[in-house]
Motif scaffolding. Sequence first.
Motif, mmCIF file in Angstrom:
data_model
loop_
_atom_site.group_PDB
_atom_site.id
_atom_site.type_symbol
_atom_site.label_atom_id
_atom_site.label_comp_id
_atom_site.label_asym_id
_atom_site.label_seq_id
_atom_site.Cartn_x
_atom_site.Cartn_y
_atom_site.Cartn_z
ATOM 1 N N VAL A 106 6.926 2.180 -12.922
ATOM 2 C CA VAL A 106 8.156 2.755 -13.473
ATOM 3 C C VAL A 106 7.849 3.169 -14.910
ATOM 4 O O VAL A 106 7.425 2.346 -15.714
ATOM 5 N N PHE A 107 8.012 4.452 -15.205
ATOM 6 C CA PHE A 107 7.793 4.947 -16.561
ATOM 7 C C PHE A 107 9.109 4.957 -17.321
ATOM 8 O O PHE A 107 10.183 4.784 -16.752
ATOM 9 N N ARG A 141 10.381 7.633 -18.693
ATOM 10 C CA ARG A 141 11.093 8.832 -18.253
ATOM 11 C C ARG A 141 10.361 9.454 -17.068
ATOM 12 O O ARG A 141 9.239 9.104 -16.786
ATOM 13 N N TYR A 142 11.033 10.388 -16.416
ATOM 14 C CA TYR A 142 10.439 11.184 -15.332
ATOM 15 C C TYR A 142 9.940 10.341 -14.171
ATOM 16 O O TYR A 142 9.018 10.724 -13.472
ATOM 17 N N SER A 143 10.519 9.136 -13.980
ATOM 18 C CA SER A 143 10.048 8.309 -12.882
ATOM 19 C C SER A 143 10.657 8.723 -11.564
ATOM 20 O O SER A 143 10.126 8.400 -10.516
ATOM 21 N N VAL A 144 11.792 9.403 -11.605
ATOM 22 C CA VAL A 144 12.442 9.779 -10.353
ATOM 23 C C VAL A 144 12.387 11.294 -10.209
ATOM 24 O O VAL A 144 12.191 12.014 -11.178
ATOM 25 N N PHE A 145 12.562 11.752 -8.971
ATOM 26 C CA PHE A 145 12.423 13.176 -8.698
ATOM 27 C C PHE A 145 13.771 13.868 -8.831
ATOM 28 O O PHE A 145 14.720 13.523 -8.126
ATOM 29 N N PRO A 146 13.875 14.844 -9.723
ATOM 30 C CA PRO A 146 15.179 15.451 -10.003
ATOM 31 C C PRO A 146 15.745 16.231 -8.821
ATOM 32 O O PRO A 146 16.947 16.446 -8.758
ATOM 33 N N ALA A 173 20.151 13.676 -12.276
ATOM 34 C CA ALA A 173 20.796 14.238 -13.466
ATOM 35 C C ALA A 173 22.252 13.798 -13.580
ATOM 36 O O ALA A 173 22.844 13.874 -14.654
ATOM 37 N N ALA A 184 14.537 4.092 -10.106
ATOM 38 C CA ALA A 184 13.070 4.100 -10.147
ATOM 39 C C ALA A 184 12.512 2.774 -9.621
ATOM 40 O O ALA A 184 11.498 2.755 -8.917
#
Lengths: 284, 275
Positions: free
Chosen positions: B78-79, B81-86, B139, B150
């Motif tokens: 898990v980062f 940010r940007y860990s999940v797909f928008p 979003a 995430a």
Amino acid sequence: MALKIFTTKRHKPMRWINTKPTRATQIALMLAPFVLLIVAYGFTSAARLADNPADKLLPALQTLTDAVNRMAFQPDPRTGEYLLWSDTGASLVRLFSALGISTLIALFFGMVIGMLPYVRALLAPFVATISMVPPLALLPILFIVLGLGETSKITLIVIGVAPAMIRDLALKVLELPREQTIKAETLGGSSWQIALRVVLPQVLPRLITCLRLQLGPAWLFLIAAEAISSDSGLGYRIFLVRRYLSMDIIFPYVLWITLLAAITNFALDRLRIAVFPWSNLEAR
Amino acid sequence: MSEIVLDKVWKEYGDQIVLEKISLTIASRAFVALVGPSGCGKTTFLKMLLGEEAPSQGVITLDGVPLIAEPGPDRGVVFQRYSVFPHLTVLGNVLLGKVFKRSPMAARLFGAERRAAIDEAMMLIAEVGLNGSETKYPAQLSGGMQQRLALAQALIMKPKVLLLDEPFGALDPGIRAEIHVLMKRLWHETELTVVMVTHDMREAFTLGTRVIAFERPRDRPEERERYGAVLSRDIDIWPPRIAGEPSIFAPDRDDPVIALGLGQDDLAPQGDIVP
């Protein structure tokens, strides 16, 4: 004495950057330049015609509507076709087949260049070089090699439009956050699965936007090709009647082309929002 | 079991030495919090565990097997940010791991297989407290909810190791406290070894079983390139936290793993006498 820190009275007018038009004003402002252009045309045309009733350069609005009526709603005495519609049909078939081919090429090459370092090393500089070739300079070669038919015209548009689309799409793929690819790998995704479920869905909205931006160049190449060699099409007609100084036909044709391009542009954007609703969420 | 062993691991980028001679054994089911100043190689360390970077020298093994330098399904991440797909909904995001596993070519599931995967995903979504948001896109979620998503997305793979790169750093304190509770519960309930990079000392000591600090012993400008960071502190939290066992020493510290009734500062429930 009352504290005068908070007052309701404005001492200074609002900054220009903060003043916004109301909905009605917005519509009025939107229409103003169009109306102004038509009025200006009407006056200039009337002034020229008053000087010389045979003037062909700026025909009266009445002459223009007559021409539209003749081209669109009365069959051509020689061929029996309704010229505006047959021209539009011929042009749009060329334009859309070329854009379709370009889109498929751009999607494939954009994705492999963006995703695979080996293909990127092989093709990215090549595509960048190809996209610098002025397509119109290739037109004579295309006519010589591919003949004067549809193939050479469609090829011209593809050559003019596809390299830019490939580069744009490859960049978009590279712009995807590295974290996303890593995450997909930790979820066990193979290159193919990641391409299919992570990269492809995210570049498709960009592909549509990219297509919209290429509509202008695509029309340019189409009309250039039709002007030089064709027997139908909107560009062909404009350059044909140019010989007789038929501004009454040229003006409506130009308007019609603009309208077609504007509608395509708008429809593509609506399509993007309808098919990829998430792509509009991020912009907010 | 998921024991991570690092044996004399160095990491260099060209001339720049980042990490020097890191030898470390991370026990199975430990929760290691990794702290240190910015630029001391914490994230580089995590990238090596993840397989995104290979060590320049030395070996990292997971259960005795050397790690390959490529991320894989045994290590979740898990980062910040940007860990999940928008482009995927909450359900789609959690489902993706299952889909990758079962459907190598089409990368889509159908029929009974899909229903089974959805059931499992829904349980996990409820587990992280996102039920009701299944059809939303990332979003439309708050930052805390995105990190919960995430976590769920990573956990559906049942990884041996979960790597967290400042996962809660961008959240406000209230949300962060809530997600700490969740994180602690997940660690107790699943078979995870967790390595977390964080800037927040409090977070490190609240969650970890062991806190490790990286530091550059030589940090003068002219030395910075030739000397990397070393492991400077290695603290086992005491009294020890043990995965799956509620703490008996300081229950409030590990809330809400075990309930010991109301404390003296809690409001008494109306009409009840507190024993």
